[in-house]
Motif scaffolding. Structure first.
Motif, short mmCIF file in Angstrom:
data_model
loop_
_atom_site.label_atom_id
_atom_site.label_comp_id
_atom_site.label_asym_id
_atom_site.label_seq_id
_atom_site.Cartn_x
_atom_site.Cartn_y
_atom_site.Cartn_z
N LYS A 20 0.72 -1.24 -0.10
CA LYS A 20 -0.05 -0.13 -0.14
C LYS A 20 0.89 1.39 -0.07
O LYS A 20 2.02 1.28 0.48
N GLY A 21 0.33 2.35 -0.56
CA GLY A 21 0.95 3.49 -0.53
C GLY A 21 1.88 3.78 -1.55
O GLY A 21 1.99 3.01 -2.32
N ASP A 22 2.35 5.10 -1.61
CA ASP A 22 3.28 5.57 -2.68
C ASP A 22 4.84 4.84 -2.48
O ASP A 22 5.08 4.35 -1.50
N LEU A 23 5.64 4.69 -3.47
CA LEU A 23 6.99 4.33 -3.15
C LEU A 23 7.44 5.22 -2.33
O LEU A 23 7.38 6.40 -2.16
N LEU A 24 8.64 4.76 -1.67
CA LEU A 24 9.47 5.26 -0.72
C LEU A 24 11.02 5.43 -1.11
O LEU A 24 11.15 4.54 -1.89
N LEU A 25 11.72 6.49 -0.72
CA LEU A 25 13.07 6.44 -0.91
C LEU A 25 13.55 5.09 0.00
O LEU A 25 13.19 5.27 1.09
N PHE A 26 14.26 4.48 -0.36
CA PHE A 26 15.00 3.38 0.36
C PHE A 26 15.71 3.94 1.66
O PHE A 26 15.71 3.41 2.67
N SER A 27 16.01 5.26 1.39
CA SER A 27 16.81 5.96 2.75
C SER A 27 15.86 6.19 3.73
O SER A 27 16.04 6.26 4.94
N ALA A 28 14.45 5.87 3.60
CA ALA A 28 13.40 6.24 4.50
C ALA A 28 13.10 5.05 5.39
O ALA A 28 12.72 4.92 6.31
N VAL A 29 13.86 3.66 5.09
CA VAL A 29 13.61 2.62 5.85
C VAL A 29 14.86 2.74 7.03
O VAL A 29 15.82 2.86 7.05
N ASN A 30 13.93 2.87 8.31
CA ASN A 30 14.84 2.88 9.49
C ASN A 30 15.28 4.33 9.88
O ASN A 30 16.40 4.41 10.26
N ASP A 31 14.46 5.25 9.37
CA ASP A 31 14.88 6.46 9.54
C ASP A 31 14.18 7.11 10.81
O ASP A 31 14.04 8.29 10.93
N ASP A 32 13.37 6.29 11.69
CA ASP A 32 12.85 6.78 12.82
C ASP A 32 11.66 7.50 12.64
O ASP A 32 11.14 8.21 13.67
N TYR A 33 10.83 7.13 11.39
CA TYR A 33 9.75 8.08 11.09
C TYR A 33 8.80 6.97 10.43
O TYR A 33 9.30 6.09 9.53
N CYS A 34 7.65 6.58 10.94
CA CYS A 34 6.65 5.62 10.27
C CYS A 34 6.07 5.92 9.27
O CYS A 34 4.96 6.90 9.14
N ASP A 35 6.26 5.58 8.16
CA ASP A 35 5.78 5.83 6.68
C ASP A 35 4.65 4.81 6.21
O ASP A 35 3.85 5.18 5.51
N CYS A 36 4.92 3.70 6.68
CA CYS A 36 4.11 2.63 6.15
C CYS A 36 2.87 2.07 7.23
O CYS A 36 3.24 2.04 8.44
N GLU A 37 1.71 1.79 6.51
CA GLU A 37 0.58 1.53 7.49
C GLU A 37 0.74 0.16 8.46
O GLU A 37 0.57 0.16 9.62
N ASP A 38 1.54 -0.69 7.74
CA ASP A 38 1.98 -1.78 8.55
C ASP A 38 3.30 -1.72 9.25
O ASP A 38 3.74 -2.92 9.83
N GLY A 39 3.97 -0.74 9.25
CA GLY A 39 5.13 -0.36 10.14
C GLY A 39 6.42 -1.23 9.51
O GLY A 39 7.38 -1.30 10.16
N SER A 40 6.27 -1.77 8.30
CA SER A 40 7.31 -2.36 7.93
C SER A 40 8.75 -1.54 7.39
O SER A 40 9.60 -2.18 7.30
N ASP A 41 8.50 -0.39 7.28
CA ASP A 41 9.55 0.72 6.89
C ASP A 41 10.45 0.72 8.16
O ASP A 41 11.56 1.42 7.86
N GLU A 42 9.99 0.32 9.37
CA GLU A 42 10.83 0.83 10.79
C GLU A 42 10.95 -0.60 11.47
O GLU A 42 10.77 -0.70 12.65
N PRO A 43 11.65 -1.61 10.83
CA PRO A 43 12.05 -2.82 11.60
C PRO A 43 13.10 -2.56 12.79
O PRO A 43 13.03 -3.38 13.81
N GLY A 44 14.06 -1.56 12.68
CA GLY A 44 14.91 -1.37 13.54
C GLY A 44 14.74 -0.23 14.41
O GLY A 44 15.84 0.20 15.30
N THR A 45 13.37 0.60 14.65
CA THR A 45 13.35 1.57 15.35
C THR A 45 11.96 1.48 16.29
O THR A 45 11.31 0.26 15.93
N SER A 46 11.53 2.25 16.98
CA SER A 46 10.20 2.22 17.86
C SER A 46 9.39 3.00 17.51
O SER A 46 8.43 3.40 17.94
N ALA A 47 9.59 3.58 15.86
CA ALA A 47 8.70 4.64 15.65
C ALA A 47 7.49 4.09 15.33
O ALA A 47 6.32 4.87 15.33
N CYS A 48 7.18 2.91 14.76
CA CYS A 48 5.80 2.36 14.28
C CYS A 48 5.37 1.40 15.66
O CYS A 48 6.15 0.44 15.88
N LYS A 49 4.05 1.61 16.00
CA LYS A 49 3.63 0.75 16.92
C LYS A 49 3.44 -0.73 17.00
O LYS A 49 3.05 -1.01 15.52
#
Length: 540
Positions: free
Chosen positions: A54-83
């Motif tokens: 779902k959603g638009d394409l993200l820059l790969f640099s947005a993965v683990n940038d401590d900001y939750c961009d994806c509804e499923d939280g899959s872009d933040e596997p290494g931070t606590s940004a997504c609940k």
């Protein structure tokens, strides 16, 4: 368990925040999902799509940038940004673990992440090598214990297999024994009925007849003949075996050791039996052969056996019933005149006849026709019938017990029947004031060591019925219930919690509730075979 003794200094928080923006895109990603965290092929600048699509394409640099961009939280596997996400601790050198991502970057060194990867670099030391070594040492000790215990358990399994084979054979024999016992019971009941239906003196008199003596002689002859036939069949089987060996092993060379051995065996057989041949005349042999030709088809061994077991007394009585002159004394005019009297006179006639006969018996004019006392034959028949009844009941009870035990070997006594070996085995624990004893599948007791009495803690009722039968957890707990009632309390009961060990032993006793005991112990029966070495190495 969280380790909270290593709080990060507050002055490091800005540094940590700065470092978090430069974390690896694969931080916190399990090994089996690493292939999902790569840029889309050919994208420039590198782009990436949320795993739910779902959603638009993200820059790969947005993965683990401590900001939750994806509804499923899959872009933040290494931070606590997504609940609600999970962080994967690699823990190289120890066991990998997954922790809730809310524990990432919280300034606490988590014991489940021994490599410190849940916090910025330098905050938590990497203790995986130390913990992994200790874990492997403990694991190897447990594995050695299980190997030793498993060998003992295998002896329990061997015992169960032998018992199963014995029971299967015993069941077939037991069913035959029950059938034969019931037949004997029916036969002896008929004998008793016939004996009781005949007066004692009359029966004793009839048993003295020449016919009965002849029947006994013929019965003995038939039994002797049956025994001789059985012996002869055994001899024939032996000779057949010798001749079969000779047929399969010989060759034209008369020095062949197999031929010589067979001939020697045959000669030894003749010598041991000392078969007489010179004393038998040709006329006797001819008579024997003619008798065999006449009887071989009509008299089988089983028929001879039944003939030898015939009820001689019953045959005698049936024969007397068959004779036209049976009971002439009782059928004299004195006993048959009633057929010529008017019906109204019959009661007076019977009363007069009974009185007259009783006086004749007392004076010795006639034998004791009215004597109703049991003869020796009736007593023997009654005793034989009672014995047959008990034998039939014993055979049925034994058959039922064997059937029940064989059924329980299919799961109740363990997946391989290993617990059968421990049935009624008792283990004890002395706690100073009391000695506790538990007999597997039997009784649990508490005995005072200060001169007091012994109390029942209950009898075995069930395994751990909260787990599925056949699992290790199911056989790891036994419940003993309905023991002696406590003063102003419930009935005593015991939960026996078992683990793998090289001995059947009780380790500890606790009473968390009044008269409700939890006993911990060990048994080799719980030392199930180990997993393969490869599986364990993969886990490490």
């Amino acid at each position: 368990m969280r380790l909270r003794s290593t709080l990060a200094p507050f002055f490091l928080i800005p540094v940590c925040l700065a470092q978090s923006a430069h974390r690896s895109p694969t931080l916190g990603v399990p090994k089996d999902k690493l292939s999902l965290y790569v840029p889309i092929a050919g994208s420039n600048p590198p782009q990436w799509r949320c795993l739910d699509g779902k959603g638009d394409l993200l820059l790969f640099s947005a993965v683990n940038d401590d900001y939750c961009d994806c509804e499923d939280g899959s872009d933040e596997p290494g931070t606590s940004a997504c609940k609600g996400g999970m962080f994967h601790c690699v823990n190289e050198g120890h066991l990998p673990k997954n922790i809730p991502n809310l524990r990432v970057n919280d300034g606490l060194c988590d014991s489940d992440c021994c490599d410190g990867s849940d916090e910025p670099a330098g905050v938590c030391p990497n203790r995986c090598a130390e913990l992994g070594e200790a874990y492997r040492t403990t694991l190897e000790q447990e594995r050695r214990l299980r190997r030793t215990g498993s060998k003992i358990r295998s002896s329990y399994v061997s015992y169960a297999k032998k018992e199963k084979k014995r029971l299967e054979e015993a069941l077939e024999k037991g069913r035959q024994a029950v059938d034969q016992a019931r037949l004997d019971e029916m036969r002896l009941k008929a004998v008793l009925d016939r004996a009781e239906s005949t007066s004692a003196d009359a029966l004793e008199y009839k048993l003295q007849s020449p016919l009965y003596a002849s029947l006994k002689s013929h019965s003995a002859a038939v039994k002797a003949l049956t025994t001789k036939v059985a012996n002869m069949e055994g001899k024939i089987a032996t000779l057949k075996s010798i001749l079969a060996e000779l047929e399969t092993s010989h060759n034209p060379n008369y020095q062949d050791m197999a031929v010589r051995g067979a001939i020697k065996g045959y000669q030894d057989f003749l010598e041991s039996e000392k078969i007489p041949t010179d004393d038998v005349s040709e006329e006797d042999l001819e008579d024997l052969f003619k008798a065999a030709e006449n009887d071989v088809e009509s008299w089988t061994t089983e028929e001879l056996k039944r003939l030898g077991q015939a009820d001689l007394t019953g045959l005698l009585l049936e024969h007397e019933h068959h004779l036209a002159g049976f009971g002439k004394t009782e059928d004299s005019i004195l006993f048959s005149v009633e057929h010529y009297l008017p019906e109204a006179w019959l009661p007076y006639y019977h009363e007069t006849k009974t009185l007259l006969i009783s006086w004749m018996v007392r004076l010795g004019v006639v034998r004791g026709v009215l004597d109703t006392s049991d003869s020796d034959e009736v007593k023997r028949a009654r005793t034989a019938y009672s014995d047959a009844q008990r034998a039939a009941e014993d055979a049925e009870n034994k058959l039922a017990a064997d059937e029940d035990l064989l059924t329980k070997l299919a799961g109740f006594y363990g997946p391989d029947g290993e617990w059968l070996k421990l049935k009624d085995t008792c283990i004890e624990k002395n706690t100073g004031e009391y000695t506790y004893s538990i007999c597997f599948f039997g009784l649990a007791t508490q005995r005072s060591n200060n001169g007091g009495g012994t109390h029942s803690l209950g009898r075995f009722t069930t395994w751990n019925d909260e787990e599925a039968e056949g699992t290790l957890e199911y056989y790891s707990s036994q419940l003993y219930e309905h023991g002696a009632r406590c003063w102003n309390g419930p009935e005593r009961s015991v939960e026996l919690v078992l683990t793998c060990g090289t001995e059947n032993a009780l380790l500890s006793i606790a009473e968390p509730e009044k008269c409700e005991y939890i006993v911990e112990g060990t048994s080799p029966a719980l030392c199930w075979p180990l997993e393969t070495e490869a599986q364990t190495k993969d886990e490490l």
